[in-house]
Design a protein around this motif. Sequence first.
Motif, PDB file in Angstrom:
ATOM      1  N   GLN A 194     104.086  10.368  14.449  1.00  0.00           N
ATOM      2  CA  GLN A 194     103.539  11.215  13.399  1.00  0.00           C
ATOM      3  C   GLN A 194     102.109  11.653  13.709  1.00  0.00           C
ATOM      4  OE1 GLN A 194     103.882   8.876   9.836  1.00  0.00           O
ATOM      5  NE2 GLN A 194     106.081   9.197   9.646  1.00  0.00           N
ATOM      6  N   TRP A 195     101.409  10.872  14.531  1.00  0.00           N
ATOM      7  CA  TRP A 195     100.004  11.181  14.829  1.00  0.00           C
ATOM      8  C   TRP A 195      99.852  12.349  15.789  1.00  0.00           C
ATOM      9  CZ3 TRP A 195      98.202   5.492  16.135  1.00  0.00           C
ATOM     10  CH2 TRP A 195      98.458   4.683  15.024  1.00  0.00           C
ATOM     11  N   ASN A 196     100.956  12.794  16.387  1.00  0.00           N
ATOM     12  CA  ASN A 196     100.857  13.926  17.315  1.00  0.00           C
ATOM     13  C   ASN A 196     100.230  15.148  16.651  1.00  0.00           C
ATOM     14  OD1 ASN A 196     101.836  13.126  19.908  1.00  0.00           O
ATOM     15  ND2 ASN A 196     103.889  12.971  19.038  1.00  0.00           N
ATOM     16  N   ALA A 197     100.407  15.265  15.347  1.00  0.00           N
ATOM     17  CA  ALA A 197      99.890  16.441  14.645  1.00  0.00           C
ATOM     18  C   ALA A 197      98.376  16.508  14.673  1.00  0.00           C
ATOM     19  CB  ALA A 197     100.386  16.432  13.195  1.00  0.00           C
ATOM     20  N   PHE A 198      97.692  15.370  14.766  1.00  0.00           N
ATOM     21  CA  PHE A 198      96.224  15.398  14.734  1.00  0.00           C
ATOM     22  C   PHE A 198      95.564  14.612  15.867  1.00  0.00           C
ATOM     23  CE2 PHE A 198      97.621  11.808  12.139  1.00  0.00           C
ATOM     24  CZ  PHE A 198      96.822  10.768  12.591  1.00  0.00           C
ATOM     25  N   ALA A 199      96.332  13.867  16.664  1.00  0.00           N
ATOM     26  CA  ALA A 199      95.723  13.054  17.716  1.00  0.00           C
ATOM     27  C   ALA A 199      96.457  13.158  19.041  1.00  0.00           C
ATOM     28  CB  ALA A 199      95.676  11.585  17.280  1.00  0.00           C
ATOM     29  N   GLY A 200      97.280  14.200  19.220  1.00  0.00           N
ATOM     30  CA  GLY A 200      98.088  14.291  20.435  1.00  0.00           C
ATOM     31  C   GLY A 200      97.637  15.332  21.433  1.00  0.00           C
TER      32      GLY A 200
ATOM     33  N   GLY B 282      89.035  20.922  26.018  1.00  0.00           N
ATOM     34  CA  GLY B 282      88.281  21.494  24.914  1.00  0.00           C
ATOM     35  C   GLY B 282      88.385  20.655  23.655  1.00  0.00           C
ATOM     36  N   HIS B 283      89.585  20.163  23.375  1.00  0.00           N
ATOM     37  CA  HIS B 283      89.761  19.305  22.206  1.00  0.00           C
ATOM     38  C   HIS B 283      89.007  17.998  22.382  1.00  0.00           C
ATOM     39  CE1 HIS B 283      91.671  17.117  18.925  1.00  0.00           C
ATOM     40  NE2 HIS B 283      92.048  16.189  19.787  1.00  0.00           N
TER      41      HIS B 283
ATOM     42  N   THR C 105      79.390  22.568  21.188  1.00  0.00           N
ATOM     43  CA  THR C 105      80.708  22.059  21.560  1.00  0.00           C
ATOM     44  C   THR C 105      81.473  21.463  20.388  1.00  0.00           C
ATOM     45  OG1 THR C 105      79.754  19.920  22.189  1.00  0.00           O
ATOM     46  CG2 THR C 105      79.959  21.576  23.912  1.00  0.00           C
ATOM     47  N   GLN C 106      80.787  20.964  19.384  1.00  0.00           N
ATOM     48  CA  GLN C 106      81.470  20.347  18.261  1.00  0.00           C
ATOM     49  C   GLN C 106      81.766  21.331  17.134  1.00  0.00           C
ATOM     50  OE1 GLN C 106      78.874  16.754  17.531  1.00  0.00           O
ATOM     51  NE2 GLN C 106      80.872  15.794  17.684  1.00  0.00           N
ATOM     52  N   GLY C 107      81.397  22.591  17.324  1.00  0.00           N
ATOM     53  CA  GLY C 107      81.642  23.565  16.272  1.00  0.00           C
ATOM     54  C   GLY C 107      80.805  23.337  15.034  1.00  0.00           C
ATOM     55  N   THR C 108      79.679  22.642  15.190  1.00  0.00           N
ATOM     56  CA  THR C 108      78.852  22.285  14.034  1.00  0.00           C
ATOM     57  C   THR C 108      78.304  23.520  13.339  1.00  0.00           C
ATOM     58  OG1 THR C 108      78.262  20.227  15.157  1.00  0.00           O
ATOM     59  CG2 THR C 108      76.905  20.881  13.285  1.00  0.00           C
ATOM     60  N   LEU C 109      77.892  24.505  14.111  1.00  0.00           N
ATOM     61  CA  LEU C 109      77.317  25.708  13.506  1.00  0.00           C
ATOM     62  C   LEU C 109      78.341  26.426  12.637  1.00  0.00           C
ATOM     63  CD1 LEU C 109      75.255  27.079  16.539  1.00  0.00           C
ATOM     64  CD2 LEU C 109      74.412  25.815  14.555  1.00  0.00           C
ATOM     65  N   ASN C 110      79.580  26.500  13.116  1.00  0.00           N
ATOM     66  CA  ASN C 110      80.636  27.144  12.317  1.00  0.00           C
ATOM     67  C   ASN C 110      80.913  26.358  11.039  1.00  0.00           C
ATOM     68  OD1 ASN C 110      80.945  29.145  14.258  1.00  0.00           O
ATOM     69  ND2 ASN C 110      82.498  27.974  15.378  1.00  0.00           N
ATOM     70  N   ILE C 111      80.895  25.043  11.156  1.00  0.00           N
ATOM     71  CA  ILE C 111      81.131  24.210   9.976  1.00  0.00           C
ATOM     72  C   ILE C 111      80.006  24.393   8.965  1.00  0.00           C
ATOM     73  CG2 ILE C 111      81.275  21.812   9.188  1.00  0.00           C
ATOM     74  CD1 ILE C 111      82.712  21.190  11.804  1.00  0.00           C
TER      75      ILE C 111
END
Length: 552
Positions: free
Chosen positions: A263-269, A274-275, A392-398
């Motif tokens: 089930q974790w493949n959806a968020f940890a696979g 880049g990820h 790299t962490q997308g902090t500015l977009n967040i």
Amino acid sequence: MALLLPITYAAAGLTEPLWLDELHSSWVLSGRWEEVAPRAAMGNQTSLYFFALWILTGLTGQSEVALRMPSLIAWWVALVLAVHCILAATYLPSLSSGAAKKEGPLLRKGVTAAVCQHAFFWPTLAVLGWMGLDRIQVFYSTEARPYAMVQLVVLVGWYLLWSAWRLGNLPLSAAGGGGRPDVRLARLALGGCVCCGLAVWLHLASVPVVAIQLAAWGWLSLRRPVPPALLPAGVLFLGVLLMGAIAWDVRGLAVEVWARRRQWNAFAGDTALGHLVSIFPFLPWIGAVGAGYAVSISAMIARQLCGDRPAMPRPPLEYRFAAAFWGVAWLAPLVVYWGLTAAGVAPLLHSRYLLPIELPLAIFSIILWLHLPTSWLRTTVFLGGLVGMLATQGTLNIWADGYVLGWQRGEDWRAASRLISRQWRAGDRLSCWAGLLEGETESVPVDGLMRAYLSFPLRGMYQVRPATAPQGVDPIPLVGGAADWRRQWEAEGAVPGRMWIVFRGPRRMLDEQVERLERICAPRWAVVPRSPAQPMGRISVIVLDVGPFEES
């Protein structure tokens, strides 16, 4: 005082509304003592952390601050320990060589105030800058979950292992401390094993990094065996008893989690580079430090070609040993986590699972960074690392989306509960769609403990408690799509009547489900929204009138 800044900075998120995962913690703590372990297991959590939090909230009551404060304190202690590790590996060893040897009292009583101020500035600046702009660290520093505690326990385990390795590989003057080396090594080994056991007991995802630590302890014991006579039988018995209790407690959960790991493949696979960079910021700091060394070496070569013969100073033995140790402490677990995910054994590439190895990465990077020859180069590399972190962490977009310090999670279940409590009428019913992975395979009607689990966001701290029902409203769990919603309502006799729906998702998705519901329920039931859905961060609320269908 400087080390109080991180806890002050992160404390802005203490009163933010709990989000889905934290609401699972609240639901677990809302039960009786014997219900804590089964409820925690349904969320793939071990029981140790929740038993401790159950005792705490029994004294203080449940609140956002009470649930999150243990994580904040653990995070702050971990930062203090990280600064200590950096100081022990960089500035303090330098005092034991050269001119510092003439200052014998310094080695016994500590360093002078001037040396402390100079030594303390750069490591503290680096740790504060790193952690302040690392959205992952700040997020989990106020998370009502065990992850910050796991990070602290794992870091303590690495620190004890490092101390033992120093004792076994460095001269006693460099390793520091007093007393018989074998006795000290035995104490460190016992403490390290306790940390390994606690880490697994806090969360099963720490097993890979704990396995590496245990392997390192085994290798160290083979290189420098500890005479059994130095380990009292009582201490050994307590250690074996602790390990046995941990194994007994997690044995059943480990089997269940292993069966559900897909089930974790959806968020940890995702194993893409880049990820990985977006959830574990090794590239910004290793890249910036590497660029700094490239500039330094290039400048040295250029000066040599011009006739000058400068040489980069050779760092002390302790400095080089610490850099190698902490490099292995973050890289080896990262490779294992990535390998297990890539091989399909278990999806583990998520920020919460990699959190325990980020501080070893920070210690390693800062140790290398502090050896750069000039202040301007250190400053440039430091700023470059911070910019890389933001990019790299997308902090500015967040940040641009409005998710800043004090509003990081964006799920205002608290506001939804208060709205429904104010507008509740006698005969109303409440439904909850939490979007849990377990709900995707659950058939309707849902009953038993799973019924409570799939609606836990509205069963703990944020349970709807209108004036007409002070004992609290029992929410109906929703799974699947509109057709499943209808079957669940009919199975529970919830229609006809007025139905509140709290939906974890944007208003657009809830409107689409309501439109499908109108078509599916006809011609038996007429579904009429009382008003447009109201967004509350990343959740939405709507109230429907569900009654007999009337031909126009």
